[in-house]
Write an enzyme that holds these catalytic residues in place. Structure first.
Site, PDB file in Angstrom:
ATOM      1  N   ASP A  80     -14.318   1.926  70.798  1.00  9.00           N
ATOM      2  CA  ASP A  80     -14.155   3.224  70.126  1.00  9.00           C
ATOM      3  C   ASP A  80     -12.699   3.679  70.071  1.00  9.00           C
ATOM      4  OD1 ASP A  80     -14.385   3.508  72.994  1.00  9.00           O
ATOM      5  OD2 ASP A  80     -14.551   5.670  72.731  1.00  9.00           O
ATOM      6  N   GLU A 141     -15.492   4.879  75.519  1.00  4.70           N
ATOM      7  CA  GLU A 141     -14.501   4.978  76.595  1.00  4.70           C
ATOM      8  C   GLU A 141     -13.772   6.302  76.500  1.00  4.70           C
ATOM      9  OE1 GLU A 141     -10.663   4.433  78.725  1.00  4.70           O
ATOM     10  OE2 GLU A 141     -10.998   5.001  76.659  1.00  4.70           O
ATOM     11  N   ASP A 166      -6.287  -2.417  78.233  1.00  2.00           N
ATOM     12  CA  ASP A 166      -6.374  -1.088  77.636  1.00  2.00           C
ATOM     13  C   ASP A 166      -5.289  -0.171  78.210  1.00  2.00           C
ATOM     14  OD1 ASP A 166      -7.305   1.129  76.273  1.00  2.00           O
ATOM     15  OD2 ASP A 166      -8.866   1.579  77.733  1.00  2.00           O
ATOM     16  N   HIS A 348      -3.252   8.041  70.867  1.00  2.08           N
ATOM     17  CA  HIS A 348      -3.954   9.325  70.697  1.00  2.08           C
ATOM     18  C   HIS A 348      -3.140  10.300  69.840  1.00  2.08           C
ATOM     19  CE1 HIS A 348      -6.761   8.804  74.459  1.00  2.08           C
ATOM     20  NE2 HIS A 348      -6.622   7.690  73.750  1.00  2.08           N
TER      21      HIS A 348
HETATM   22 ZN   LIG Z   1      -8.116   3.025  75.557  1.00  3.11          ZN
END
Ligand SMILES: [Zn+2]
Length: 378
Positions: A80, A141, A166, A348
């Protein structure tokens, strides 16, 4: 060593698929096909294909080992993305991937996913000896680690240790520890009354919350402990004494003791404030979001990682992380995993970018991890 053109294609294919948390269906189907082509011996989607109301389960693929006595490792990433991730148009310019600026890029975590797929391609093409490999692509996640939290244990039972691709930082960066986290809801209850006619009949929930917040620990407590009151809501109109004010916060620490301490200080601040308002009351909801993880430098996961980096010529940088990741839940569920850097930067945000070289290096690193198994033994 890596096939750069293949990596570019995989990465851009993946980020173009809309994959918000709970909406991973399409990317899951894409990855199933890729894992099948790579020769996985078993491909499953756990939780009957839905976790927490989402449209996909975790995708778990196993590749049988072809040599005796080698460790059983996991390679993990998440499917995701945070919003805005619809219609991402990746642009590669001057060696850097970016979005067109109106969305994130999606390198978190498609860089990790691409690196894992490339490592498996190379494993297949070079016929190297390896142990059993379990590939885990989780869901959700980004909204609270719901995939790793709910992963079905039967698929991860015999994993010795893992690598969760990640994190930020170029190949060689690794996070070997992460905090525990509590989420906290403080709900202050007061008594509503007309603010002009009879305020003395009221009890202000906002005043109660204000007093508590002023006394509450906040921000960085020490190098491994933080806390934050992040949102607040309350009251209905300026002429009504507010009968409800909810304050939502969190606390994190890599030390369980310190975490319990700061959480009880936060609770006490609210309790003391509530005591000053005898007509009012306080409700506290506390939930453990995830447990801390720690993989020591002497543990097999990090020893093998260092061997892989030295074979590839990547300088190793070990550091603790301040955030939660799937690695936290994998530790709780039964296998230690370190959090591996894949180069994602400013993730993000719409400025998110990924150096082309970092992507290729991450693919190389995955291959070197698999290759290092045979020099390592169990
Ligand atoms: Zn991540």
């Amino acid at each position: 060593m890596v096939n750069e053109e293949r990596m570019r294609k995989t990465f851009t294919d993946l980020v173009k698929i809309y994959a918000p948390s709970k909406g991973e269906r399409e990317v899951c189907d894409y990855l199933k096909k890729e894992l099948k082509k790579l020769g996985a011996s078993r491909i499953v989607e756990d939780n009957d294909g839905s976790i927490n109301g989402g449209n996909s389960g975790n995708l778990i693929a196993t590749f049988n080992g072809n040599a005796e006595g080698l460790p059983s490792i996991a390679l993990t990433g998440h499917m995701d993305c945070v919003e805005c991730c619809r219609n991402i148009e990746p642009v590669l310019k001057d060696g850097v991937f970016r979005s067109k600026g109106n969305t994130i890029l999606g390198g978190d975590d498609k860089a990790g996913v691409t690196a894992i797929l490339e490592g498996l391609h190379l494993m297949k093409e070079t016929y190297i000896p390896h142990g059993k490999i379990t590939v885990i692509f989780t869901v959700q996640e980004e909204i609270g680690l719901f995939g790793s939290r709910n992963i079905e244990k039967e698929y991860i039972q015999d994993i010795d240790f893992g690598y969760t691709l990640d994190a930020d930082g170029p190949a060689g960066s690794v996070f070997n520890a992460g905090p525990s986290e509590y989420t906290l809801d403080f709900i202050c209850h007061g008594v509503a009354a007309h603010a002009g006619m009879c305020p003395e009949k009221g009890t202000s929930a906002i005043a109660m919350a204000g007093l508590a917040i002023a006394a509450c620990p906040n921000g960085r407590i020490d190098e491994e402990t933080t806390c934050n009151l992040g949102t607040i809501e309350g009251g209905t109109a300026v002429n009504i004494v507010p009968d409800r004010c909810a304050v939502h916060g969190e606390a994190r620490s890599r030390s369980t003791e310190k975490l319990e301490k700061v959480v009880s200080q936060m609770e006490n601040a609210f309790r003391k404030a509530a005591d000053k308002f005898p007509e009012g009351s306080l409700e506290i909801k506390k939930e453990k979001a995830y447990d801390a993880f720690l993989v020591k430098e002497s543990d097999p996961a990090l020893r093998l990682f260092k061997g892989a980096c030295s074979a590839a010529g990547f300088p190793v940088k070990v550091a603790p992380s301040g955030g939660g990741s799937d690695a936290n839940w994998f530790g709780t569920k039964g296998f230690p995993s370190v959090l591996v850097g894949v180069g994602m930067t400013d993730f993000h945000t719409n400025k998110e970018n990924l150096k082309e070289k970092d992507l290729y290096d991450a693919g190389e690193l995955v291959y070197r991890i698999i290759e290092a198994e045979s020099h390592f033994g169990k």
